[in-house]
Design an enzyme around this catalytic site. Structure first.
Site, mmCIF file in Angstrom:
data_model
loop_
_atom_site.group_PDB
_atom_site.id
_atom_site.type_symbol
_atom_site.label_atom_id
_atom_site.label_comp_id
_atom_site.label_asym_id
_atom_site.label_seq_id
_atom_site.Cartn_x
_atom_site.Cartn_y
_atom_site.Cartn_z
ATOM 1 N N LYS A 188 0.822 -1.211 0.000
ATOM 2 C CA LYS A 188 0.000 0.000 0.000
ATOM 3 C C LYS A 188 0.860 1.267 0.000
ATOM 4 C CE LYS A 188 -4.011 -2.295 0.914
ATOM 5 N NZ LYS A 188 -3.664 -3.714 1.071
HETATM 6 C C1 LIG Z 1 -4.293 -4.838 0.620
HETATM 7 C C2 LIG Z 1 -3.484 -6.063 0.538
HETATM 8 C C3 LIG Z 1 -3.762 -7.057 -0.404
HETATM 9 C C4 LIG Z 1 -4.939 -6.992 -1.334
HETATM 10 O O1 LIG Z 1 -4.858 -5.930 -2.248
HETATM 11 P P1 LIG Z 1 -6.155 -5.437 -3.018
HETATM 12 O O2 LIG Z 1 -5.743 -4.243 -3.770
HETATM 13 O O3 LIG Z 1 -7.175 -5.135 -1.953
HETATM 14 O O4 LIG Z 1 -6.588 -6.555 -3.876
HETATM 15 C C5 LIG Z 1 -2.909 -8.143 -0.464
HETATM 16 N N1 LIG Z 1 -1.863 -8.282 0.385
HETATM 17 C C6 LIG Z 1 -1.580 -7.343 1.307
HETATM 18 C C7 LIG Z 1 -0.424 -7.561 2.215
HETATM 19 C C8 LIG Z 1 -2.371 -6.200 1.413
HETATM 20 O O5 LIG Z 1 -2.058 -5.267 2.321
#
Ligand SMILES: *Cc1c(COP(=O)(O)O)cnc(C)c1O
Length: 492
Positions: free
Chosen positions: A109
């Protein structure tokens, strides 16, 4: 370029779309036309991360000038990641791992949420907005901290984060409740992530309908992947990985590359689809789910059915039953049929289920396929890859690795397969230690140290220091009180 809603003909400029986060009709913003004059994927793919980011953001948000985009990309990323090239591509076994977790909060993120605040500040300027921008965020664990970190002390903004009480790891919780900054607010809610996300969406809808923000000198926005400003920066690393494979001599431009993406809200994988639309030679996009396998079921059957048990898994950031960004894909695949999309979303809301036409599903399957792995399967591959190669991955990445193995068997693909690694293993020490056959008992901070001792890998600095930071945000509220919490902080 104009953006439009997935649920009606409502329109917005790029800056307006970034500031609003969600369209007034509850839909998500997309470019009205996917044409990007002056953008060449073949040129872009040769650049470094910064160069790619500037190209991609300029293509999607041409309301900003080229030099504005270059400046905000530098400001967003310089000195914030562990590695010089931000998102390295590492060969592991027969696959490649695209490491997206080298940023300040140790999850992918960070790539988007480092730049979103800068996009918002510029968007405020473009739109002449002087009202305070209040960011509302629901988090399954990782978005919350990355958003808090990104928006901490950004002038003209406040950030409010809701997370499911008991639904995030102790390290994830500690990351959020120790957050500094005068403009940061965090509360747990009694409920799961879908409750938090639905609560946030409802606040947007009811506040808009009842004009609640009038006279407060503030307006709401979102840092979740419903915001196009959050999604756009995620396109960048698909280009970067492709370029890395070219530089290593593995492929030439034009060769297809398959990407396996551990998925929750369908944001990360949708960014891969955008990369394909922008001209990157993406082969298959493999959607990897944990036991909450609503998306892989959908890709198999064409029916999206959330009337099912919700599982808390070892990959909590994917414990999601309402995948927001699928709406964008449905809109694109139905060639802009906003009425159909609005209908499906309404059915999902009222009946908990919808089914798309067979032709649309067929079209989706030309690019997407899906595999799921429960905690036991993911733990098995995590342990095996560690023993065989020495590479330690986190449980989300392990779900994707398992999907990659199944995909290889089914498809016999000759393309390079890139597995997106979305979190540091240190964020999830307990299941990681268990998976590599070590003692996983004890408090989570003791486990951080144990994982480091057993593997010889260093604890990321931002996680190591959590233990000694004071807890600032202790609130736990019923989900019905989220709106009141927001109003109190807006007015306070
Ligand atoms: C948010 C997240 C995901 C999923 O990502 P999306 O964009 O919601 O599909 C997968 N792995 C981790 C570690 C995350 O923080």
């Amino acid at each position: 370029m104009i953006y439009r809603s997935t649920r009606s003909s409502a329109q917005a400029s790029p800056a307006e779309a970034i500031l609003a986060g969600i369209a007034p009709d509850g839909g998500l913003y997309l470019p009205a036309e996917f044409s990007f004059p002056g953008f060449s994927s073949e040129e872009t793919v040769k650049k470094d991360f910064y160069g790619i980011a500037a190209d991609v953001l300029f293509a999607l948000f041409p309301e900003f000038t080229r030099s504005e985009v270059e400046t905000l990309v530098r400001a967003a990323y310089t000195g914030k990641f562990e590695t010089e090239d931000l998102t390295p591509t590492v060969p592991v076994g027969e696959n490649y791992i695209l490491e997206l977790f080298r940023g300040p909060t140790c999850a992918f993120k960070d790539v988007a949420l480092s730049v979103l605040p800068h996009l918002m500040v510029k968007s405020r300027e473009k739109c002449g907005v002087t009202d305070e921008t209040v960011i509302l965020t629901a988090t399954s664990g990782d978005t919350g901290k990355a958003a808090l970190k990104g928006f901490q002390d950004v002038p003209g903004t406040k950030i409010l984060v809701f997370y499911p009480h008991g639904g995030v790891s102790a390290v994830q919780r500690a990351q959020m409740v120790t957050q500094k900054g005068e403009n940061t607010f965090v509360s747990a809610i009694e409920g799961n992530f879908d409750d938090a996300q639905t609560g946030v969406k409802n606040i947007f809808a009811t506040f808009a309908k009842e004009n609640t923000m009038a006279g407060t000198g503030a307006r709401l926005s979102s840092a979740n992947s419903i915001n196009i400003g959050r999604l756009a920066p995620q396109i960048v690393y698909y280009f970067k990985a492709y370029g890395d494979l070219m530089r290593s001599g593995r492929i030439a431009f034009g060769d297809a590359v398959d990407f396996v993406v551990p998925t929750g809200n369908f944001g990360n994988i949708l960014a891969g689809y955008f990369a394909k639309i922008l001209g990157l030679p993406v082969g298959k996009l493999v959607c990897a789910s944990n036991a909450n396998n609503i998306l892989t079921d959908f890709i198999r059957t064409g029916t999206y059915d959330k009337r099912r048990p919700f599982f808390q898994t070892a990959s909590p950031s994917m414990d999601i039953l309402v995948s927001s960004n699928l709406e964008r894909l449905l809109f694109l695949l139905s060639e802009g049929d906003d009425k159909a999309v609005a209908g499906w979303m309404k059915s999902l809301n009222t009946d908990g289920v919808y089914t798309v036409p067979a032709a649309l599903l067929e079209k989706m399957r030309t690019v997407f396929c899906g595999y799921d792995a429960d905690d036991a399967e993911a733990a098995k591959v995590l342990g095996k890859v560690y023993r065989d190669t020495g590479y330690l991955m986190d449980p989300h990445t392990a779900v994707a690795w398992s999907a990659a193995e199944e995909y290889r068997l089914d498809s016999k693909t000759q393309n390079p397969v890139v597995v997106l690694a979305t979190a540091s293993p240190f964020k999830f020490s307990r299941p990681v230690l268990a998976a590599i056959g070590e003692d996983a008992e004890g408090d989570e901070f003791a486990l951080l140290h144990r994982l480091s001792e057993k593997t010889g890998l260093a604890i990321p600095q931002s996680l190591g220091e959590l233990e000694i930071l004071p807890e600032r945000h202790k609130s736990v509220i019923p989900k019905e009180e989220m709106a009141a919490f927001v109003l109190e902080k807006v007015k306070g």
